[in-house]
Design an enzyme around this catalytic site. Structure first.
Site, PDB file in Angstrom:
ATOM      1  N   GLU A  29       0.830  -1.196   0.000  1.00 42.01           N
ATOM      2  CA  GLU A  29       0.000   0.000   0.000  1.00 42.01           C
ATOM      3  C   GLU A  29       0.864   1.246   0.000  1.00 42.01           C
ATOM      4  OE1 GLU A  29      -4.062  -1.343   2.216  1.00 42.01           O
ATOM      5  OE2 GLU A  29      -2.392  -0.939   3.538  1.00 42.01           O
ATOM      6  N   CYS A  86       3.341   8.516   1.218  1.00 50.41           N
ATOM      7  CA  CYS A  86       3.884   7.561   2.188  1.00 50.41           C
ATOM      8  C   CYS A  86       4.052   6.236   1.448  1.00 50.41           C
ATOM      9  CB  CYS A  86       2.895   7.446   3.346  1.00 50.41           C
ATOM     10  SG  CYS A  86       3.359   6.236   4.586  1.00 50.41           S
ATOM     11  N   CYS A 131       6.647  -6.780   6.883  1.00 49.82           N
ATOM     12  CA  CYS A 131       7.755  -6.238   7.667  1.00 49.82           C
ATOM     13  C   CYS A 131       8.198  -7.298   8.661  1.00 49.82           C
ATOM     14  CB  CYS A 131       7.335  -4.979   8.418  1.00 49.82           C
ATOM     15  SG  CYS A 131       8.704  -4.165   9.302  1.00 49.82           S
ATOM     16  N   CYS A 149       6.917  -5.146  15.512  1.00 50.47           N
ATOM     17  CA  CYS A 149       6.445  -4.241  16.565  1.00 50.47           C
ATOM     18  C   CYS A 149       4.974  -4.591  16.834  1.00 50.47           C
ATOM     19  CB  CYS A 149       6.590  -2.786  16.133  1.00 50.47           C
ATOM     20  SG  CYS A 149       8.301  -2.350  15.716  1.00 50.47           S
ATOM     21  N   CYS A 178       1.810  -2.464  15.573  1.00 48.81           N
ATOM     22  CA  CYS A 178       1.763  -2.052  14.164  1.00 48.81           C
ATOM     23  C   CYS A 178       1.100  -3.149  13.338  1.00 48.81           C
ATOM     24  CB  CYS A 178       3.185  -1.795  13.665  1.00 48.81           C
ATOM     25  SG  CYS A 178       3.292  -1.518  11.892  1.00 48.81           S
ATOM     26  N   CYS A 197      -0.761   5.919  10.002  1.00 46.71           N
ATOM     27  CA  CYS A 197       0.488   5.286  10.423  1.00 46.71           C
ATOM     28  C   CYS A 197       0.254   3.941  11.073  1.00 46.71           C
ATOM     29  CB  CYS A 197       1.202   6.149  11.452  1.00 46.71           C
ATOM     30  SG  CYS A 197       2.207   7.385  10.725  1.00 46.71           S
TER      31      CYS A 197
HETATM   32  N1  SAH Z   1       9.818   0.488   9.791  1.00 42.32           N
HETATM   33  C1  SAH Z   1       9.822   1.940   9.799  1.00 42.32           C
HETATM   34  C2  SAH Z   1       8.631   2.522   9.071  1.00 42.32           C
HETATM   35  C3  SAH Z   1       7.371   2.075   9.727  1.00 42.32           C
HETATM   36  S1  SAH Z   1       5.889   3.004   9.735  1.00 42.32           S
HETATM   37  C4  SAH Z   1       9.821   2.424  11.230  1.00 42.32           C
HETATM   38  O1  SAH Z   1       9.562   1.643  12.129  1.00 42.32           O
HETATM   39  O2  SAH Z   1      10.107   3.586  11.458  1.00 42.32           O
HETATM   40  C5  SAH Z   1       6.188   4.605  10.284  1.00 42.32           C
HETATM   41  C6  SAH Z   1       5.837   4.926  11.730  1.00 42.32           C
HETATM   42  O3  SAH Z   1       4.514   4.511  12.128  1.00 42.32           O
HETATM   43  C7  SAH Z   1       6.800   4.260  12.704  1.00 42.32           C
HETATM   44  O4  SAH Z   1       7.213   5.227  13.632  1.00 42.32           O
HETATM   45  C8  SAH Z   1       5.914   3.235  13.356  1.00 42.32           C
HETATM   46  O5  SAH Z   1       6.395   2.843  14.613  1.00 42.32           O
HETATM   47  C9  SAH Z   1       4.603   3.981  13.435  1.00 42.32           C
HETATM   48  N2  SAH Z   1       3.461   3.124  13.748  1.00 42.32           N
HETATM   49  C10 SAH Z   1       3.349   1.799  13.532  1.00 42.32           C
HETATM   50  N3  SAH Z   1       2.151   1.351  13.962  1.00 42.32           N
HETATM   51  C11 SAH Z   1       1.479   2.422  14.439  1.00 42.32           C
HETATM   52  C12 SAH Z   1       0.192   2.597  15.000  1.00 42.32           C
HETATM   53  N4  SAH Z   1      -0.643   1.588  15.125  1.00 42.32           N
HETATM   54  N5  SAH Z   1      -0.166   3.849  15.378  1.00 42.32           N
HETATM   55  C13 SAH Z   1       0.687   4.887  15.223  1.00 42.32           C
HETATM   56  N6  SAH Z   1       1.915   4.774  14.686  1.00 42.32           N
HETATM   57  C14 SAH Z   1       2.325   3.559  14.312  1.00 42.32           C
END
Ligand code: SAH
Length: 377
Positions: free
Chosen positions: A114, A127, A134, A138, A141, A369
């Site tokens: 996406e 974005c 991934c 985490c 996420c 995000c």
């Molecule tokens: N792998 C990269 C890019 C990921 S997405 C990274 O971790 O930075 C970009 C941002 O969205 C990251 O800071 C990630 O931690 C955040 N993110 C992931 N899940 C989220 C959620 N459910 N709510 C808010 N931010 C989130």
């Protein structure tokens, strides 16, 4: 003879993401010199490479059959060899009165990804994804829950940008027609775990016409969980890209849980690498901190965060970007109370830490995000 198979399961020892057949080769995978070599290999003079790139990057045309200043039979061959279709649109959803557009794409092998286009007053941000899925796991996420499918090729990353610029040029986003100003690697995947494809794609975003999109490095943000050696490598590229570090917790005990790779590179190590990045590139680093109710959002956490980020007694190198958590299905984490958000911000400001609260675009289309899960029946 060295045995490269696992003695127990007799499987090849493969540590990289599985590649179910490489993505087809594309113009976007090639450097400027490689494009020239490729046209020569097809029996054309070298200058034809610039001509082709002008179609792509100036006119946003990637259908080789429309490169009408080339001989017809060459157009067919070029289309087959270097302009295969990489992204097939599956669905598109809009929110925020058409100013946020999430597109689900299918790749040649069925993998899904996406990207999300967001128009703000005076600028447009895309974005993008760097991997299908991934591997960083985490737990809050959505992308992290499905695991890693595979790395994207350089061309599959660039193709997301071309598609967005085409949409803008066609006037499909209300109120604007210009090109993208900002690209953020905040879609699916960990960009620094797919380093060479990501840096190759970035070089194409930056290259002046006719060889690329001619964007400014300042408009490109690479967001990472904190792969320390790769942060150092990125700093040494000599490009003033914006680095975003997904910190989310000020202590190792908490970050081990929220960002599991912390067990490899801890809070002190990732913050030091980010600080070094700022020293080398003269770019302010963005610290991403998703606010999770009763998990990481107390005043005490804010004091701890300020202590962790203070480097050589100053704040000039950093900016804290608070993200209200977007709850994902089945998640036990949820967004902070407004009062806790305010107290957290006030505490950071009390220390002098530059801090802003991210707006949450596209929530209702799961385009915010961490919500990109790319599920499709
Ligand atoms: N792998 C990269 C890019 C990921 S997405 C990274 O971790 O930075 C970009 C941002 O969205 C990251 O800071 C990630 O931690 C955040 N993110 C992931 N899940 C989220 C959620 N459910 N709510 C808010 N931010 C989130």
């Amino acid at each position: 003879m060295t045995d490269t198979t696992d003695p127990v399961r007799r499987l090849p020892l493969v540590f990289e993401a599985p590649r179910r057949g490489k993505p087809p080769k594309h113009w976007f995978d090639l450097s400027v010199d490689e494009r020239k070599d490729a046209v020569v290999a097809m029996g054309l003079p070298r200058y034809r490479a610039d001509q082709i790139s002008r179609h792509v990057f100036d006119r946003l045309e990637d259908d080789a059959s429309r490169f009408t200043d080339l001989p017809a039979e060459i157009r067919v061959e070029l289309g087959q060899q270097l302009f295969p279709r990489l992204l097939e649109q599956v669905t598109q959803q809009t929110a925020d009165a058409g100013r946020t557009v999430k597109t689900l794409w299918r790749l040649h092998d069925g993998a899904l990804l996406e990207s999300v286009l967001m128009r703000y007053p005076g600028r447009t941000t895309l974005c993008i994804s760097s991997q299908a899925g991934c591997g960083m796991a985490c737990p809050f996420c959505a992308t992290g829950q499905g695991g890693l499918k595979r790395n994207l090729s350089q061309a599959e990353i660039v193709a997301q940008v071309l598609a967005a610029d085409q949409m803008l040029a066609q006037g499909l986003i209300p109120g604007t027609t210009g090109r993208l100003n900002n690209i953020v690697f905040m879609g699916m995947g960990e960009p620094l775990a797919n380093y060479s494809a990501v840096i190759g794609a970035i070089r194409t975003f930056l290259a002046p016409g006719p060889n690329g999109f001619g964007m400014s490095a300042r408009g490109i943000t690479v967001s990472t969980v904190g792969l320390v050696p790769k942060i150092r490598q990125l700093a040494d590229e000599g490009l003033p890209l914006t680095l975003a570090l997904s910190l989310h917790a000020p202590t190792d005990a908490l970050r081990d849980e929220l960002v599991p790779i912390n067990e490899r590179w801890n809070v002190e190590e990732v913050v030091e690498a980010a600080w070094q990045y700022a020293q080398t590139t003269k770019r302010r680093v963005s610290i991403e901190y998703a606010m999770m109710r009763d998990i990481n959002d107390s005043v005490e956490h804010a004091h701890q965060l300020a202590r962790v980020l203070r480097r050589r007694g100053e704040w000039g190198w950093v900016h804290v970007n608070l993200i209200p958590l977007n709850p994902t299905p089945g998640s036990r984490w949820t967004a902070s109370r407004k009062a806790d958000e305010r107290a957290f911000i006030a505490t950071l400001e009390g220390h002098g830490v530059p801090v802003t609260l991210r707006d949450t675009r596209g929530q209702e289309i799961d385009g915010a995000c961490g919500q990109l899960a790319a599920t499709h029946p």
